[in-house]
Write an enzyme that holds these catalytic residues in place. Structure first.
Site, PDB file in Angstrom:
ATOM      1  N   ASP A   1      87.163 -33.303   0.582  1.00 59.43           N
ATOM      2  CA  ASP A   1      87.632 -34.216  -0.455  1.00 59.43           C
ATOM      3  C   ASP A   1      88.211 -33.362  -1.583  1.00 59.43           C
ATOM      4  OD1 ASP A   1      85.452 -33.212  -1.805  1.00 59.43           O
ATOM      5  OD2 ASP A   1      84.504 -35.159  -2.188  1.00 59.43           O
TER       6      ASP A   1
ATOM      7  N   CYS B   1      82.755 -30.644   0.415  1.00 59.07           N
ATOM      8  CA  CYS B   1      82.864 -31.516  -0.757  1.00 59.07           C
ATOM      9  C   CYS B   1      82.277 -30.738  -1.937  1.00 59.07           C
ATOM     10  CB  CYS B   1      82.188 -32.865  -0.515  1.00 59.07           C
ATOM     11  SG  CYS B   1      80.414 -32.813  -0.194  1.00 59.07           S
TER      12      CYS B   1
ATOM     13  N   THR C   1      79.165 -30.732  -3.109  1.00 62.59           N
ATOM     14  CA  THR C   1      77.828 -30.207  -2.815  1.00 62.59           C
ATOM     15  C   THR C   1      77.573 -29.950  -1.332  1.00 62.59           C
ATOM     16  OG1 THR C   1      77.042 -32.466  -2.521  1.00 62.59           O
ATOM     17  CG2 THR C   1      76.838 -31.519  -4.749  1.00 62.59           C
TER      18      THR C   1
ATOM     19  N   HIS D   1      68.727 -23.631  17.058  1.00 55.87           N
ATOM     20  CA  HIS D   1      67.660 -24.612  17.282  1.00 55.87           C
ATOM     21  C   HIS D   1      68.169 -26.047  17.357  1.00 55.87           C
ATOM     22  CE1 HIS D   1      64.052 -22.025  15.746  1.00 55.87           C
ATOM     23  NE2 HIS D   1      64.984 -21.268  16.325  1.00 55.87           N
TER      24      HIS D   1
ATOM     25  N   HIS E   1      64.092 -26.467  22.620  1.00 53.93           N
ATOM     26  CA  HIS E   1      65.218 -26.833  21.742  1.00 53.93           C
ATOM     27  C   HIS E   1      66.125 -27.857  22.425  1.00 53.93           C
ATOM     28  CE1 HIS E   1      63.903 -23.969  18.890  1.00 53.93           C
ATOM     29  NE2 HIS E   1      64.201 -22.909  19.613  1.00 53.93           N
TER      30      HIS E   1
HETATM   31  C1  RB5 Z   1      82.782 -35.748  -5.884  1.00 52.76           C
HETATM   32  O1  RB5 Z   1      82.705 -35.717  -7.258  1.00 52.76           O
HETATM   33  C2  RB5 Z   1      81.445 -35.383  -5.272  1.00 52.76           C
HETATM   34  O2  RB5 Z   1      80.515 -36.382  -5.544  1.00 52.76           O
HETATM   35  C3  RB5 Z   1      81.584 -35.182  -3.772  1.00 52.76           C
HETATM   36  O3  RB5 Z   1      82.515 -34.190  -3.533  1.00 52.76           O
HETATM   37  C4  RB5 Z   1      80.327 -34.718  -3.044  1.00 52.76           C
HETATM   38  O4  RB5 Z   1      79.734 -33.622  -3.686  1.00 52.76           O
HETATM   39  C5  RB5 Z   1      79.372 -35.728  -2.665  1.00 52.76           C
HETATM   40  O5  RB5 Z   1      78.349 -35.438  -2.036  1.00 52.76           O
END
Ligand code: RB5
Length: 142
Positions: A7, A64, A66, A97, A133
């Site tokens: 994203d 993304c 996080t 695993h 596994h």
């Molecule tokens: C976008 O601001 C952020 O929320 C998205 O990239 C992501 O980290 C969501 O998990």
């Protein structure tokens, strides 16, 4: 084939990974080629998940802010085993695993050099053939 998706919050790191993977001679298909302001991670995760499911043996790398939203979204698709990696050991163990097939990373929390290392480790590590596994991975989708 390695399918990439991102994203807006992961776009820059996805570009860095694309360059590193291409340099390392992996075949890469970028399913998020353009930066779209404020786009939504579930849509990118869906594209990559469907591509991976449609081509056994392929992998996905999703980025993304996080890594967490991409991971949640990708794991909605049966047959996808997506993990968020924060260390090289996460990347390695998830392949051995859990037979992970999608790696999710966070541009806001992971430096590019570590992200590259984790991605290469993830892609180069073979799944363990140990019966325990295999059994556990089979149970994920049954
Ligand atoms: C976008 O601001 C952020 O929320 C998205 O990239 C992501 O980290 C969501 O998990």
């Amino acid at each position: 084939m390695i399918y990439l998706g991102a994203d807006h919050a992961g776009f820059k790191l996805k570009e860095t990974l694309k360059e590193a993977l291409t340099k390392a001679k992996f075949s890469v298909c970028d399913l998020s080629p353009r930066l779209v302001k404020d786009d939504d991670y579930p849509l990118a995760a869906k594209k990559v998940s469907l591509a991976v499911l449609g081509e056994p043996g392929s992998f996905g790398v999703l980025v993304c802010g996080t890594g967490l939203g991409m991971d949640i979204a990708a794991n909605r698709f049966p047959g996808i085993r997506a993990i968020v990696a924060r260390t090289e050991d996460d990347a390695k163990t998830s392949r051995e695993h859990n037979h992970a097939n999608i790696l999710a990373l966070g541009e806001r929390v992971t430096k590019p050099a570590l992200a590259i290392k984790m991605t290469l480790t993830f892609l180069k590590t073979k799944p363990s053939k140990a019966q325990r596994h295999e059994r556990r991975v089979h149970q994920l989708d049954t």
